[in-house]
Design a protein around this motif. Structure first.
Motif, PDB file in Angstrom:
ATOM      1  N   GLN A  65       0.817  -1.214   0.000  1.00 27.48           N
ATOM      2  CA  GLN A  65       0.000   0.000   0.000  1.00 27.48           C
ATOM      3  C   GLN A  65       0.852   1.265   0.000  1.00 27.48           C
ATOM      4  N   CYS A 110     -11.070   0.392   2.785  1.00 27.98           N
ATOM      5  CA  CYS A 110      -9.621   0.232   2.607  1.00 27.98           C
ATOM      6  C   CYS A 110      -8.969   1.595   2.410  1.00 27.98           C
ATOM      7  N   LEU A 111      -7.798   1.752   3.026  1.00 25.93           N
ATOM      8  CA  LEU A 111      -7.072   3.027   2.886  1.00 25.93           C
ATOM      9  C   LEU A 111      -6.713   3.293   1.425  1.00 25.93           C
ATOM     10  N   HIS A 153      -7.349  -9.066   6.392  1.00 25.73           N
ATOM     11  CA  HIS A 153      -7.440  -7.985   5.402  1.00 25.73           C
ATOM     12  C   HIS A 153      -6.027  -7.627   4.905  1.00 25.73           C
ATOM     13  N   HIS A 157      -3.935  -8.267   1.239  1.00 26.82           N
ATOM     14  CA  HIS A 157      -3.198  -7.260   0.453  1.00 26.82           C
ATOM     15  C   HIS A 157      -1.872  -7.836  -0.034  1.00 26.82           C
TER      16      HIS A 157
END
Ligand SMILES: CC(C)(C)[C@H](NC(=O)Nc1cc(F)cc(F)c1)C(=O)N(CC(=O)NO)CC1CCCC1
Ligand SMILES: [Zn+2]
Length: 185
Positions: A65, A110-111, A153, A157
């Motif tokens: 991310q 989600c960010l 979660h 990712h």
């Protein structure tokens, strides 16, 4: 310091790859990155810092991310015993899990996703995870409830999976029939 501009958004390839295992012991630069990821979560959960830097309050952040092809994530949340809990997991793998499942009644976000995606995301209620800690020591964690959800979660990712991949396409609020599943709250 990580701020929102450093967090890649959906549609970026790095969010759809299976991230590479991190060499153990960690290079200094990998330790630095992981500590920055945890610091983001701490800053984002501090109202004055979050306001000052316009940070979205978050409870988990994976390396991809922030554009890093590395199998590691940080998480920060209050556990079932109401204790502030932080994890930095390197090369995590789920080694066992409950049959029972849970989901967040409000769904997940989600960010890396700047839109509302409605629907339930079924997660294992309890998981056992093996990983390395920042000092290169092998660790095993047992997580349940919200901690189990965040961990799944984030590991998703690291495998290029987004939360909405797990929402039922035909009926977003349909729950799997074959297992015992309950809302977390
Ligand atoms: C997507 C977003 C809505 C920002 C979500 N917020 C969140 O978890 N807030 C939060 C939670 C707390 F337990 C305490 C607190 F202070 C703030 C989040 O950070 N994530 C993490 C993420 O996107 N990781 O890649 C999504 C959540 C959905 C299920 C678990 C994590
Ligand atoms: Zn996410």
């Amino acid at each position: 310091m990580i701020t929102m501009k450093d967090i890649v958004k959906e549609g970026t390839d790095v969010l759809r790859i299976k991230t590479k295992e991190v060499d153990i012991p960690l290079l200094e630069e990998d330790k630095e990155a992981l500590l920055c990821m945890l610091q983001y979560l701490k800053n984002s959960q501090d109202p004055s810092i979050a306001r000052k830097y316009k940070l979205r309050p978050g409870s988990g952040l994976s390396a991809n991310q922030i554009g890093l092809d590395k199998r590691m994530f940080a998480s920060l949340f209050v556990n079932e015993r109401n204790e502030d809990t932080e994890y930095m997991m390197i090369n995590p793998r789920i080694v066992s899990h409950s049959v029972n499942m849970i989901y967040l009644p409000e769904g997940e976000g989600c960010l890396s996703v700047d839109r509302d995606v409605k629907g339930y995301v079924p997660r294992y209620e309890r998981i056992k995870v093996k990983a390395y800690d920042i000092n290169g020591k092998e660790v095993e964690y047992k997580l349940k409830g919200y901690g189990s959800i965040v961990t799944q979660h984030e590991i998703d990712h690291l495998n290029g999976i987004m939360f909405y991949d797990r929402i039922n396409k035909d009926n977003p609020f349909k729950l799997p029939e074959n297992v015992e599943i309950r809302s977390l709250y």
